[in-house]
Design a protein around this motif. Structure first.
Motif, PDB file in Angstrom:
ATOM      1  N   THR A 108      46.239  66.234  25.153  1.00  0.00           N
ATOM      2  CA  THR A 108      46.360  66.810  23.918  1.00  0.00           C
ATOM      3  C   THR A 108      47.063  67.813  23.468  1.00  0.00           C
ATOM      4  O   THR A 108      47.244  67.502  22.035  1.00  0.00           O
ATOM      5  CB  THR A 108      44.417  66.404  23.278  1.00  0.00           C
ATOM      6  OG1 THR A 108      44.328  67.927  23.729  1.00  0.00           O
ATOM      7  CG2 THR A 108      43.755  65.638  23.243  1.00  0.00           C
ATOM      8  N   ASP A 144      44.292  69.014  28.203  1.00  0.00           N
ATOM      9  CA  ASP A 144      42.941  68.917  27.411  1.00  0.00           C
ATOM     10  C   ASP A 144      42.387  69.664  26.663  1.00  0.00           C
ATOM     11  O   ASP A 144      42.253  69.186  25.141  1.00  0.00           O
ATOM     12  CB  ASP A 144      42.150  67.597  27.631  1.00  0.00           C
ATOM     13  CG  ASP A 144      42.987  66.357  28.530  1.00  0.00           C
ATOM     14  OD1 ASP A 144      43.897  66.274  27.556  1.00  0.00           O
ATOM     15  OD2 ASP A 144      42.495  66.341  29.848  1.00  0.00           O
ATOM     16  N   ASP A 145      42.708  71.040  27.226  1.00  0.00           N
ATOM     17  CA  ASP A 145      42.626  72.112  26.227  1.00  0.00           C
ATOM     18  C   ASP A 145      43.474  73.141  26.860  1.00  0.00           C
ATOM     19  O   ASP A 145      44.162  73.133  27.921  1.00  0.00           O
ATOM     20  CB  ASP A 145      41.002  72.263  26.436  1.00  0.00           C
ATOM     21  CG  ASP A 145      40.257  72.305  27.691  1.00  0.00           C
ATOM     22  OD1 ASP A 145      41.298  72.284  29.291  1.00  0.00           O
ATOM     23  OD2 ASP A 145      39.323  72.755  28.503  1.00  0.00           O
ATOM     24  N   SER A 252      35.380  67.877  23.699  1.00  0.00           N
ATOM     25  CA  SER A 252      36.850  67.812  24.033  1.00  0.00           C
ATOM     26  C   SER A 252      37.046  68.836  23.209  1.00  0.00           C
ATOM     27  O   SER A 252      36.709  68.983  22.622  1.00  0.00           O
ATOM     28  CB  SER A 252      37.168  66.319  22.920  1.00  0.00           C
ATOM     29  OG  SER A 252      37.173  66.723  22.372  1.00  0.00           O
ATOM     30  N   ILE A 288      36.690  72.658  27.416  1.00  0.00           N
ATOM     31  CA  ILE A 288      35.854  71.606  27.868  1.00  0.00           C
ATOM     32  C   ILE A 288      34.674  72.078  28.821  1.00  0.00           C
ATOM     33  O   ILE A 288      35.313  72.132  30.356  1.00  0.00           O
ATOM     34  CB  ILE A 288      37.010  70.756  28.374  1.00  0.00           C
ATOM     35  CG1 ILE A 288      37.358  70.336  26.965  1.00  0.00           C
ATOM     36  CG2 ILE A 288      36.212  68.604  28.981  1.00  0.00           C
ATOM     37  CD1 ILE A 288      38.623  69.454  27.732  1.00  0.00           C
TER      38      ILE A 288
END
Length: 339
Positions: A108, A144-145, A252, A288
């Motif tokens: 992300t 993703d983080d 998330s 996460i």
């Protein structure tokens, strides 16, 4: 600096912040006095003397990339694989390297949101290097983080100082050791990855890595005292927090939203001409898979200008999805691609 402290010369040409991602040059310029604008002969001299030099594009080094880089954001071409690959590799090949280790982000917070796209980019980068006669290794790493805790400019340099002292967040430390170990093997100073990792650990533990960073700062016009006195870095005037609205487990974290929250507060650019505030800092307190209680701090926010504050806080709050289901953490390194 860690790799240079272990005996491998590291010439590096970097870029500025683009879109929601930070730029290495902006981070380096948060070091008091540090200059990334060195002429080519001075760049070569610093590499030879110190073992590492970190600058931006010049009229002599990848001049066309500087213009294309400025246009990508304005023309909605930031995620274009051909343009990303040409931008990265034009600088890397101009550096005078023999070998290259790349960290290609996926998730992300990355330009490449899917592993498929990230692998396509990585293979393109590796193939360009191979055709130029260079040894190239690319890691696909999860974003993703956010990596580490700090998001910003000065705060990320301070976090890097912690790593160079042998500490810092575990994920940054491990990724640093992995990439540095490969650089030592490819640079011919270690016979294998195990020996290379041990050599890196020694450099982190005996102070030679942080000393090399001080040498680099001094050689590029900066104040090396900032390494031992981080209060010399720009400090934000205001502080607030983003807190969890419910208890549960972090499912998330939208790293793009976090990056854009930093941008609207001044840590990055909406336009190429925008100034950057080095003091703006976001500190990620929950990632996460972490358990969180209602009212617990998710993000600490340090800022100067409150004009974008409401927008930033909304982005940060919306970046988190919290539920009751357990979450399995994905490995940091998803794939390795070599020439």
């Amino acid at each position: 600096p860690l790799v240079a402290a272990c005996g491998v010369k590291v010439p590096m040409v970097s870029g500025r912040g683009l879109g929601h991602t930070g730029g290495t040059l902006d981070k380096l310029e948060s070091i008091p006095g540090f200059s990334v604008r060195l002429p080519l002969d001075e760049y070569a001299r610093v590499v030879e003397k110190v073992g590492v030099c970190m600058i931006g594009q010049t009229e002599e080094l990848a001049p066309a990339d500087r213009k294309i880089y400025s246009l990508r954001d304005a023309t909605a071409c930031v995620p274009s694989i051909p343009l990303i690959a040409s931008s990265i590799m034009s600088k890397k090949l101009a550096e005078g390297i023999d070998a290259l280790v790349l960290d290609v982000k996926v998730g992300t917070g990355a330009f490449m949101p899917t592993e498929e796209k990230a692998e396509q980019l990585a293979r393109t980068l590796v193939e360009i290097g191979r055709r130029a006669g260079k040894k190239v290794t690319a890691f696909l790493t999860r974003m993703d983080d956010p990596l580490g805790v700090a998001v910003g400019n000065a705060c990320e340099v301070i976090e890097s100082i912690e790593v160079l002292r042998g500490g810092g967040p575990e994920d940054i430390r491990e990724l640093t050791l992995l990439m540095a170990s490969h650089m030592l093997v490819m640079g011919g100073v270690s016979p294998d990855l195990a020996a290379a990792r041990e050599r890196c650990l020694v450099a982190l533990g005996d102070g030679s890595a942080i000393q090399k960073f001080k040498e680099l700062i001094s050689a590029q016009g900066g104040n090396p005292e900032a390494v031992d006195h981080v209060e010399l870095f720009a400090q934000a005037a205001h502080h607030t927090t983003v807190r969890a609205t419910r208890s549960g487990i972090v499912q998330s974290v939208n790293s793009t939203a976090i990056g854009m929250a930093g941008v609207v507060l001044g840590a990055g650019r909406r336009q190429v001409s925008d100034p950057v505030d080095p003091a703006v800092s976001l500190f990620i307190r929950k990632k996460i898979g972490d358990t969180v209680a209602a009212g617990e701090v998710l993000v600490d926010v340090h800022y100067n200008d409150d004009r974008g504050l409401t927008d930033a806080l909304e982005r940060l709050q919306g970046a988190y999805v919290i539920d009751d289901a357990p979450v399995a953490r994905k490995p940091l390194v998803l794939k390795t691609i070599q020439s």
